[in-house]
Design an enzyme around this catalytic site. Sequence first.
Site, short mmCIF file in Angstrom:
data_model
loop_
_atom_site.label_atom_id
_atom_site.label_comp_id
_atom_site.label_asym_id
_atom_site.label_seq_id
_atom_site.Cartn_x
_atom_site.Cartn_y
_atom_site.Cartn_z
N LYS A 1 36.06 45.15 35.68
CA LYS A 1 36.76 43.96 36.14
C LYS A 1 35.73 42.99 36.75
O LYS A 1 35.03 42.34 36.00
CB LYS A 1 37.88 44.38 37.07
CG LYS A 1 38.96 45.08 36.23
CD LYS A 1 40.10 45.69 36.97
CE LYS A 1 41.14 46.16 35.95
NZ LYS A 1 41.84 47.37 36.35
N SER B 1 48.03 46.30 41.03
CA SER B 1 47.64 45.37 39.97
C SER B 1 48.74 44.39 39.56
O SER B 1 48.44 43.35 39.00
CB SER B 1 47.14 46.14 38.76
OG SER B 1 48.10 47.07 38.34
N HIS C 1 40.81 46.85 41.44
CA HIS C 1 41.00 45.42 41.67
C HIS C 1 40.43 44.96 43.00
O HIS C 1 40.61 43.81 43.39
CB HIS C 1 42.49 45.05 41.61
CG HIS C 1 43.02 44.98 40.22
ND1 HIS C 1 42.75 43.92 39.37
CD2 HIS C 1 43.78 45.83 39.50
CE1 HIS C 1 43.33 44.11 38.21
NE2 HIS C 1 43.96 45.27 38.25
C1 PLP Z 1 42.21 48.48 35.37
C2 PLP Z 1 42.50 49.63 36.21
C3 PLP Z 1 42.03 50.89 35.88
C4 PLP Z 1 41.33 51.16 34.58
O1 PLP Z 1 40.03 50.69 34.57
P1 PLP Z 1 39.25 50.56 33.18
O2 PLP Z 1 37.83 50.54 33.60
O3 PLP Z 1 39.72 49.30 32.55
O4 PLP Z 1 39.60 51.76 32.37
C5 PLP Z 1 42.25 51.92 36.77
N1 PLP Z 1 42.95 51.73 37.91
C6 PLP Z 1 43.45 50.53 38.23
C7 PLP Z 1 44.20 50.38 39.52
C8 PLP Z 1 43.26 49.45 37.40
O5 PLP Z 1 43.77 48.27 37.72
#
Ligand code: PLP
Length: 400
Positions: free
Chosen positions: A248, A189, A217
Amino acid sequence: MTQAAAMRGLGFLEEELWRLDDEGRRIRLRILESAQEPVSTIDGRRVINLTSNNYLALTTHPKVKAAAKDAIDRYGVGTAAVRTIIGTMDIHQELEERLARFKGTEAAVVFQSGFSTNVALCQSLMTSEQDLLISDALNHASIIDGARLAKSARQIYPHKDMKALQAILETPESRHARRRMIVTDGVFSMDGDIAPLPEIVALAERYDAIVMVDDAHASGVLGKNGRGTPDHFGLTDRVQVQIGTLSKAFAAIGGYVASTKTLREYLISTARPFLFSSSHPPSVTATCLAVLDILENDPQRLAALWENTRMFKEGLKKAGFNTGVSETPITPVIVGDGAKAKQLSEMLFEEGVFALSIGFPTVAKGQERLRTIVTAGHTKSDLETALAKFQKAGKALGIV
Ligand SMILES: *Cc1c(COP(=O)(O)O)cnc(C)c1O
């Protein structure tokens, strides 16, 4: 005791906040005063928004909004129950079937967030001191916390270092482990680079380990129709546990695991976030179903995301910025100095461009940066304007 007197018990927090201030770690919330859009109103200003994870610009898609509204009319606003009591509606079940089909697996289970999905999986699969969880050093915080809650031993390998991963798999601790699980983000990320999944899978098969990929992502971004990194590499049948988020590209909230029917059954009976936290409001579930329709039938959005990604990345490079090792729509602009990164972000904001600065300890010292994410919804003109502003501010600060 008066309330003021009682609250003095929390006085130690003042000092904690001073410390955070000193370390530059105190966070001030920015307030979004519009929908999450390619051009948004943030803290009173219209800005080109390069900071959300709204990859496919689906947060405001008319079909998605209509599906959410219809679900409220039909099912109400909430379930008022956990999944295992009476919080599983037919649309929850339908979404899981659709997600499994999308990811090319037998079954899927949805959790409240991506965070709780990772915690659930690590905790439910790594249940004994004889198990070993092996994790990339740059994995997401939810995997780190999941590993802390797991009963197993854990080993961290330096970011994408396959020699180090192999060395861990060859240790006596690993050879004698009851179960080994390698956990990796599919797309990282902060740097936007992709996990070396073919090498990880090959090592896993050689040393008899399970592979768990967190495609937060990558879902909606990589692979055919946005199916994720295993699909991108043609490894769908060789990755045991695929995690995705609905928070996302999917524009709602939630996480899921796509895997076997057996794993689904096991998690339903054992995963603590599933058992002890309530299920999604029907509008969230309907949003995700509508997003799946769009992913499956409108490949143009994904193409636009990648076209914008290429254009913006090239523009930044041409202007002389260091964009690191990104291979995805997450493009860091590495400044290498925390104060300067903040200044660049502030200057851009004044010019109508929002890109958040990220400093130590989220990234290593010397790696301080702005993190940009383009979406399918940005127009050419949005991105050209943003690039011009980057160039102007970068020159003013002596970065390029
Ligand atoms: C954003 C993210 C999460 C968390 O996801 P949410 O649905 O926002 O709790 C988990 N793992 C990774 C790699 C992320 O980038």
